[in-house]
Design a protein around this motif. Structure first.
Motif, PDB file in Angstrom:
ATOM      1  N   TYR A  44       0.836  -1.201   0.000  1.00  0.00           N
ATOM      2  CA  TYR A  44       0.000   0.000   0.000  1.00  0.00           C
ATOM      3  C   TYR A  44       0.870   1.251   0.000  1.00  0.00           C
ATOM      4  CZ  TYR A  44      -4.049   2.915   0.797  1.00  0.00           C
ATOM      5  OH  TYR A  44      -5.036   3.853   0.635  1.00  0.00           O
ATOM      6  N   LYS A  45       1.981   1.183   0.716  1.00  0.00           N
ATOM      7  CA  LYS A  45       2.886   2.339   0.758  1.00  0.00           C
ATOM      8  C   LYS A  45       3.532   2.577  -0.611  1.00  0.00           C
ATOM      9  CE  LYS A  45       3.894   2.275   5.667  1.00  0.00           C
ATOM     10  NZ  LYS A  45       4.172   1.051   6.442  1.00  0.00           N
ATOM     11  N   ARG A  48       0.962   4.154  -2.712  1.00  0.00           N
ATOM     12  CA  ARG A  48       0.762   5.556  -2.366  1.00  0.00           C
ATOM     13  C   ARG A  48       1.824   6.456  -3.018  1.00  0.00           C
ATOM     14  NH1 ARG A  48       0.338   6.358   3.845  1.00  0.00           N
ATOM     15  NH2 ARG A  48       2.605   6.320   3.673  1.00  0.00           N
ATOM     16  N   GLU A  49       3.065   5.975  -3.043  1.00  0.00           N
ATOM     17  CA  GLU A  49       4.128   6.761  -3.669  1.00  0.00           C
ATOM     18  C   GLU A  49       3.925   6.852  -5.179  1.00  0.00           C
ATOM     19  OE1 GLU A  49       6.022   8.510  -1.836  1.00  0.00           O
ATOM     20  OE2 GLU A  49       5.528   7.493   0.038  1.00  0.00           O
ATOM     21  N   PRO A 288       9.176   2.931   0.007  1.00  0.00           N
ATOM     22  CA  PRO A 288       8.592   3.374   1.277  1.00  0.00           C
ATOM     23  C   PRO A 288       9.678   3.664   2.313  1.00  0.00           C
ATOM     24  CG  PRO A 288       7.383   1.493   0.444  1.00  0.00           C
ATOM     25  CD  PRO A 288       8.598   1.645  -0.441  1.00  0.00           C
ATOM     26  N   ARG A 322      13.220   9.049   3.763  1.00  0.00           N
ATOM     27  CA  ARG A 322      12.419   8.084   4.526  1.00  0.00           C
ATOM     28  C   ARG A 322      13.371   7.007   5.065  1.00  0.00           C
ATOM     29  NH1 ARG A 322       8.938   9.330   0.003  1.00  0.00           N
ATOM     30  NH2 ARG A 322       9.725   7.587  -1.231  1.00  0.00           N
TER      31      ARG A 322
END
Ligand code: P5A
Ligand code: ZN
Length: 484
Positions: A44-45, A48-49, A288, A322
């Protein structure tokens, strides 16, 4: 250390892909409805990116985000005849509310033209209402009859970005088509996914479109994947949905339209084109975790090492990266390396007592697994430089790999042989006739992707060249491939 191998990646790609998405984990395929899946936290991460990049490129070019309903009434879905003829067999229907049959059957959108365009009719009256450029990121449902594959061919497309535009003239809409192609090129460049842009043949256009430009990439097994499409719709939908504006002379004109779509298939391509036998390899923009810090602890100096790792992580985070510190107890550093390599983290930093003594840290890059010691003073700068360098190399590696999979052939036999032995995309001289094309698809047992979108891509055949299919005069190059 030498570059990690790509043996299982290329020789058993399908198994590799299933293993990676399960082990990272990215996407759980065990949900008990065929053609659906669950996005797991790390997946999911990544998603999202990727969506951040897509939104960024669309918003920069004047597209605004909206959200339409999932349900489309029967009578709207069937308004454009070619559109419904092609989607008919793929539509999921809602027929009841509880036990009560609905008066109007409702479709789960297979795509949103027929949901959006009746609203376009309400929104567009004057020239000043144009151009209109919107997009949404939603789920769509298609009862696919071909074999489903996680993320690549699903029945609930959970990450469907669709853009829709309306314009006053054909020229403006055609200009928008080019802009759409540029926006998508930019998105794939940021993802470091190599692509060819091909105009689909008439028999393979989006239903209702005048022209479809597709982005194709080559997967590790040599098969081609369509990762996005830009359609010039002409005035077909505008007529069906009566979308028109008043011109300065008081006459009405139907609008000219385009639409373009991209899905989680692009994320499957992202995972697939960069990976290796150790798992994922991610470009830094979509990772991520961009940097993972691993403490190498020795008895007596645990606290000191951990403290240094946290300091390093904070410094890097402050510079906008990150970062994660893997301070899990009772897990060997080797096992931690394994985890983060599988997750595709671009840079790993190892810090032990000796590094503290010499005021250094060890950087390990994911793509080559090469180690370099750096001085603490230079840490932020060196990490940033290394991330840029890795990104460049990923782009280069994937591009070169794809180039090696695109070749010319003279005859049908040659083309067939190339596709049988090496896969990829074969370019042939062609006469441009539909019946010849369809015949060609049958004899080569492959799909005609179409003709190049830009003439600069490849040279047209010289005069006197013969069509590989029928032997007639050839005036175009076509691309042929085995595809997903
Ligand atoms: C363009 C956006 C359309 O639907 N309507 C709005 C137009 N085009 S398309 O070509 O049919 O789809 C756009 C892209 O979506 C991906 N795609 C899929 N991905 C996963 N599973 C599916 N079943 C699926 N169907 C389409 C493709 O990449 C396609 O180019
Ligand atoms: Zn021919």
């Amino acid at each position: 250390m030498t570059n990690p191998e790509r043996k299982s990646w290329s020789q058993d790609y399908s198994e590799w892909f299933h293993k990676v998405i399960a082990e990272v984990p990215i996407y759980d395929t065990r949900y008990p409805v065929k053609g659906t899946g669950v996005w797991m936290p790390f997946g999911y991460k990544i998603r999202r990116e990727v969506l951040r990049i897509i939104r960024d490129e669309l918003e920069k070019t004047g597209h605004e985000e909206v959200l339409f309903p999932l349900l489309i009434p029967d009578y709207l879905l069937s308004k454009e005849s070619e559109h419904i003829r092609n989607f008919e067999d793929e539509v999921y229907w809602v027929t009841h509310g509880g036990k009560t049959p609905l008066e109007v059957k409702l479709a789960l959108r297979p795509t949103s033209e027929t949901a959006m365009y009746p609203m376009f009719k309400l929104w567009i009256n004057a020239y000043s209402d144009l151009p209109l450029r919107i997009f949404q990121i939603v789920n769509v449902f298609r009862y696919e009859t071909k074999a489903t594959r996680p993320m690549i061919r699903v029945r609930e497309v959970s990450t469907f970005k669709e853009a829709h535009t309306a314009h006053a003239t054909r020229e403006e809409a055609e200009e928008q088509e080019r802009i759409g192609v540029e926006v998508y090129s930019k998105i794939f460049e940021r993802l470091k996914i190599p692509f060819l842009r091909t105009i689909r043949p008439d028999w393979d256009k989006f239903p209702g479109a005048e022209r479809s430009v597709a982005f194709d990439t080559v997967m590790p097994d040599g098969r081609v994947l369509q990762i996005g499409t830009v359609h010039f719709l002409g005035q077909g939908f505008a007529r069906a949905f009566d979308i028109k504006y008043m011109k300065s002379d008081g006459n009405y004109e139907y609008v000219w339209q385009t639409c373009y779509g991209i899905s989680e298939r692009a994320i499957a391509a992202l995972i697939s084109v960069h990976g290796d036998d150790h798992g994922l390899v991610l470009p830094s923009e979509v990772a991520p975790v961009q940097v993972v810090v691993i403490p190498i602890v020795y008895k007596g100096r645990e606290e000191e090492v951990l403290k240094r790792c946290k300091e390093v992580s904070e410094i890097l985070e402050r510079s906008g990266l990150r970062v994660s510190v893997d301070d899990r107890k009772d897990i060997t550093p080797g096992n931690k390396y394994y985890t983060w390599e599988m997750k595709g983290t671009p840079v790993r930093i190892e810090i032990g007592p000796r590094d503290i003594d010499s005021n250094t840290a060890v950087l390990v890059r994911r793509d080559t697994l090469k180690k370099t010691p750096v001085n603490m003073e230079m840490l932020v700068e060196e990490v940033r430089k290394l991330l840029d360098h890795i990104d460049e190399e990923l782009a280069k590696r994937s591009k070169e790999w794809m180039s090696s999979k695109v070749r010319g052939a003279e005859t049908i036999d040659q083309a067939k042989d190339e596709l049988d032995t090496r896969g990829g995309i074969v370019e042939l001289n062609w006469c441009g006739k539909t019946n010849c094309g369809e015949e060609l698809e049958k004899t080569i047992d492959a799909r005609i992707l179409g003709v190049p979108f830009d003439e600069h891509d490849i040279e047209n055949p010289p005069s006197g060249a013969k069509c590989a299919g029928c032997g007639g005069a050839a005036n175009k190059k076509i691309r042929v491939a085995r595809s997903y």
